[in-house]
Write a protein that holds these residues in place. Structure first.
Motif, mmCIF file in Angstrom:
data_model
loop_
_atom_site.group_PDB
_atom_site.id
_atom_site.type_symbol
_atom_site.label_atom_id
_atom_site.label_comp_id
_atom_site.label_asym_id
_atom_site.label_seq_id
_atom_site.Cartn_x
_atom_site.Cartn_y
_atom_site.Cartn_z
ATOM 1 N N GLY A 105 0.828 -1.198 0.000
ATOM 2 C CA GLY A 105 0.000 0.000 0.000
ATOM 3 C C GLY A 105 0.867 1.255 0.000
ATOM 4 N N ALA A 106 0.227 2.380 -0.160
ATOM 5 C CA ALA A 106 0.951 3.656 -0.198
ATOM 6 C C ALA A 106 0.112 4.725 0.464
ATOM 7 C CB ALA A 106 1.249 4.060 -1.646
ATOM 8 N N ARG A 107 0.773 5.673 1.073
ATOM 9 C CA ARG A 107 0.048 6.805 1.645
ATOM 10 C C ARG A 107 -0.459 7.703 0.524
ATOM 11 N NH1 ARG A 107 0.154 7.474 7.032
ATOM 12 N NH2 ARG A 107 1.765 6.423 8.236
ATOM 13 N N HIS A 108 -1.599 8.325 0.783
ATOM 14 C CA HIS A 108 -2.173 9.264 -0.174
ATOM 15 C C HIS A 108 -1.306 10.519 -0.211
ATOM 16 C CE1 HIS A 108 -5.140 11.921 -2.056
ATOM 17 N NE2 HIS A 108 -5.783 10.827 -2.421
ATOM 18 N N PRO A 109 -1.164 11.154 -1.382
ATOM 19 C CA PRO A 109 -0.321 12.364 -1.452
ATOM 20 C C PRO A 109 -0.764 13.450 -0.477
ATOM 21 C CG PRO A 109 -1.608 12.037 -3.479
ATOM 22 C CD PRO A 109 -1.666 10.766 -2.704
ATOM 23 N N ILE A 110 -2.057 13.534 -0.190
ATOM 24 C CA ILE A 110 -2.512 14.522 0.803
ATOM 25 C C ILE A 110 -1.950 14.176 2.170
ATOM 26 C CG2 ILE A 110 -4.524 15.422 2.033
ATOM 27 C CD1 ILE A 110 -6.078 15.254 -0.553
ATOM 28 N N SER A 111 -1.984 12.875 2.535
ATOM 29 C CA SER A 111 -1.456 12.454 3.833
ATOM 30 C C SER A 111 0.049 12.688 3.916
ATOM 31 C CB SER A 111 -1.769 10.973 4.073
ATOM 32 O OG SER A 111 -3.157 10.744 4.139
ATOM 33 N N ILE A 112 0.758 12.384 2.826
ATOM 34 C CA ILE A 112 2.213 12.598 2.818
ATOM 35 C C ILE A 112 2.527 14.074 3.057
ATOM 36 C CG2 ILE A 112 4.300 12.474 1.417
ATOM 37 C CD1 ILE A 112 2.988 10.147 -0.113
ATOM 38 N N THR A 113 1.826 14.941 2.326
ATOM 39 C CA THR A 113 2.074 16.381 2.437
ATOM 40 C C THR A 113 1.687 16.894 3.820
ATOM 41 O OG1 THR A 113 1.626 16.618 0.070
ATOM 42 C CG2 THR A 113 1.585 18.622 1.396
ATOM 43 N N LEU A 114 0.527 16.473 4.315
ATOM 44 C CA LEU A 114 0.065 16.929 5.620
ATOM 45 C C LEU A 114 1.018 16.503 6.722
ATOM 46 C CD1 LEU A 114 -2.116 18.318 7.290
ATOM 47 C CD2 LEU A 114 -3.383 16.170 7.329
ATOM 48 N N ASN A 115 1.477 15.249 6.683
ATOM 49 C CA ASN A 115 2.411 14.776 7.705
ATOM 50 C C ASN A 115 3.712 15.576 7.682
ATOM 51 O OD1 ASN A 115 0.617 12.817 8.523
ATOM 52 N ND2 ASN A 115 1.544 11.180 7.324
ATOM 53 N N LYS A 116 4.176 15.908 6.493
ATOM 54 C CA LYS A 116 5.411 16.685 6.374
ATOM 55 C C LYS A 116 5.241 18.065 7.001
ATOM 56 C CE LYS A 116 8.768 18.373 2.952
ATOM 57 N NZ LYS A 116 9.142 18.408 1.517
ATOM 58 N N ILE A 117 4.106 18.720 6.725
ATOM 59 C CA ILE A 117 3.864 20.062 7.278
ATOM 60 C C ILE A 117 3.742 19.994 8.796
ATOM 61 C CG2 ILE A 117 2.238 21.980 7.322
ATOM 62 C CD1 ILE A 117 1.565 21.316 4.399
ATOM 63 N N ILE A 118 3.010 18.996 9.293
ATOM 64 C CA ILE A 118 2.850 18.852 10.752
ATOM 65 C C ILE A 118 4.213 18.688 11.416
ATOM 66 C CG2 ILE A 118 2.017 17.286 12.551
ATOM 67 C CD1 ILE A 118 -0.470 16.807 10.830
ATOM 68 N N GLN A 119 5.059 17.842 10.856
ATOM 69 C CA GLN A 119 6.385 17.617 11.443
ATOM 70 C C GLN A 119 7.226 18.889 11.456
ATOM 71 O OE1 GLN A 119 8.008 14.323 9.229
ATOM 72 N NE2 GLN A 119 6.401 12.916 9.905
ATOM 73 N N ILE A 120 7.103 19.700 10.416
ATOM 74 C CA ILE A 120 7.862 20.956 10.370
ATOM 75 C C ILE A 120 7.478 21.848 11.550
ATOM 76 C CG2 ILE A 120 8.156 23.120 9.096
ATOM 77 C CD1 ILE A 120 7.958 21.458 6.511
ATOM 78 N N PHE A 121 6.179 22.012 11.787
ATOM 79 C CA PHE A 121 5.739 22.904 12.866
ATOM 80 C C PHE A 121 5.920 22.275 14.243
ATOM 81 C CE2 PHE A 121 3.421 24.974 9.331
ATOM 82 C CZ PHE A 121 3.863 26.269 9.533
ATOM 83 N N GLN A 122 5.845 20.954 14.337
ATOM 84 C CA GLN A 122 6.084 20.318 15.632
ATOM 85 C C GLN A 122 7.517 20.546 16.098
ATOM 86 O OE1 GLN A 122 4.797 16.241 14.876
ATOM 87 N NE2 GLN A 122 2.953 16.550 16.089
ATOM 88 N N ARG A 123 8.448 20.669 15.148
ATOM 89 C CA ARG A 123 9.846 20.887 15.527
ATOM 90 C C ARG A 123 10.078 22.235 16.196
ATOM 91 N NH1 ARG A 123 11.004 17.945 10.524
ATOM 92 N NH2 ARG A 123 11.346 19.860 9.334
ATOM 93 N N ILE A 124 9.153 23.162 16.024
ATOM 94 C CA ILE A 124 9.309 24.470 16.686
ATOM 95 C C ILE A 124 8.216 24.685 17.735
ATOM 96 C CG2 ILE A 124 10.585 25.590 14.837
ATOM 97 C CD1 ILE A 124 7.999 26.783 13.805
ATOM 98 N N GLY A 125 7.683 23.589 18.283
ATOM 99 C CA GLY A 125 6.834 23.689 19.465
ATOM 100 C C GLY A 125 5.338 23.727 19.260
ATOM 101 N N PHE A 126 4.847 23.614 18.027
ATOM 102 C CA PHE A 126 3.406 23.595 17.800
ATOM 103 C C PHE A 126 2.849 22.190 18.061
ATOM 104 C CE2 PHE A 126 4.571 27.408 15.581
ATOM 105 C CZ PHE A 126 3.450 28.225 15.627
ATOM 106 N N THR A 127 1.673 22.131 18.667
ATOM 107 C CA THR A 127 1.001 20.860 18.904
ATOM 108 C C THR A 127 -0.264 20.779 18.042
ATOM 109 O OG1 THR A 127 -0.257 21.783 20.775
ATOM 110 C CG2 THR A 127 1.842 20.697 21.271
ATOM 111 N N VAL A 128 -0.687 19.567 17.733
ATOM 112 C CA VAL A 128 -1.854 19.350 16.871
ATOM 113 C C VAL A 128 -3.137 19.397 17.691
ATOM 114 C CG1 VAL A 128 -3.012 17.723 15.317
ATOM 115 C CG2 VAL A 128 -0.523 17.974 15.246
#
Length: 344
Positions: A105-128
């Protein structure tokens, strides 16, 4: 004549017992001879009238015994040959040969992009932070400083719940920010990803449902410089962009407001197309949280300030993977989705 018939049946019975087909073609010949539509027993049934009355019962028992013996013999032989064929086929399998490919299986491109953005902001202290998709007008419009006569409130732009016009399918994930501000005191540093809905005509560039990610930071002394630095960091991590620009804009819930562009460059024909020859690409809206929004959420605007930003995830995915039609992200075409099997 009667004795001849009995002798013939006994002969057939003996032949059935002695038969031993060795392959499927011989077995089929056995079936046709004793069980087929023109089997050798069928003409004998018609001779019962030539049998003496006192032996008719014996005749019936004998001819039925022949038929049952043929059926039992055929079933046993068929099972034996099937088992032998299966064993023979298995012995021919080359266990050293590579197997058939197993499609993962493969992740959907929306999920791939969303996870990448979330990780970027989590690195500077943002929580979901996440919350409901059916909202009341207060959290979707009023608390966000949206005037009663704002076009976004019209039924032509918003999906209202049938028979309950006070509730809508949320048109932005800013509703999550309002709910967090209502129950949590500053400092607040969150991102709110999720699905949103707007009454738009589906085309290559727009859809009636899509995904957003919005960010919010509330604390004492938060300034526009903090917003710019945060978005500069995001642009570098997401696009490798070295330059951003903030153009004045208007949103009801931020003041001042801006549109953020990243410098995409003009290195290819595709770059000219997506940036319309400018080299700059619009990626999100942002601004300082309007003091009225803070007051609506019972946060003292004289003590606290903050910034907010928001972006469409489909747009980010289309930019990342050079997708020209947003509808491809919702059609679940396996030929399209399998291109993203290496995504995380």
């Amino acid at each position: 004549m009667s004795d001849d018939i009995f002798q013939r049946l006994q002969q057939i019975q003996a032949e059935i017992a002695q038969s031993n087909p060795q392959n499927s073609s011989e077995l089929e010949a056995f079936r046709l001879q004793y069980l087929g539509s023109k089997n050798i027993l069928k003409p004998l049934f018609g001779l019962i009238g030539q049998v003496a009355n006192e032996r008719k019962k014996e005749f019936g028992q004998l001819i039925n015994a022949c038929k049952e013996a043929a059926e039992s013999k055929f079933a046993a032989l068929e099972e034996r040959l099937a088992s032998e064929n299966a064993a023979s086929s298995y012995s021919k399998i080359d266990t050293s040969a590579p197997g058939d490919p197993f499609l993962t299986g493969a992740r959907h491109p929306i999920s791939i992009t969303l996870n990448k953005i979330i990780q970027i902001f989590q690195r500077i202290g943002f929580t979901v932070a996440e919350d409901r998709e059916i909202e009341d007008e207060w959290h979707n419009f009023t608390a966000l400083n949206t005037p009663d006569d704002h076009p976004a409130r019209d039924m032509t732009d918003t999906y209202y719940i049938q028979d309950d016009l006070s509730h809508v399918l949320r048109s932005q994930t800013s509703t999550v920010q309002v709910r967090v501000m209502e129950r949590q005191k500053p400092p607040i540093r969150i991102i709110s990803p999720g699905r949103v809905y707007r009454n738009e005509t589906i085309s290559a560039r727009a859809h009636c449902q899509f995904h957003q990610l919005e960010g919010l930071y509330i604390d004492e002394g938060v300034s526009f410089a903090d917003l710019k630095q945060t978005l500069t960091y995001f642009a570098q991590e997401m696009y490798g962009a070295t330059k951003i620009r903030l153009r004045p804009s208007y949103f009801p819930f931020t003041e001042p407001s801006a549109e953020m562009d990243v410098y995409w460059g003009l290195n290819s024909e595709n770059d000219y197309r997506i940036t319309k020859g400018t080299g700059w690409l619009e990626v999100m809206g942002c601004g300082m949280v309007d003091p009225a929004v803070l007051a609506n959420c019972n946060i003292d605007p004289d003590k606290y300030s903050g910034f907010a930003f928001g972006m469409g995830i489909e747009r980010q995915a289309m930019l990342q993977y050079r997708i020209n039609d947003i509808r491809q992200l919702f059609e679940n075409d396996l030929r399209f989705l399998r291109q993203f099997q290496s995504g995380y």
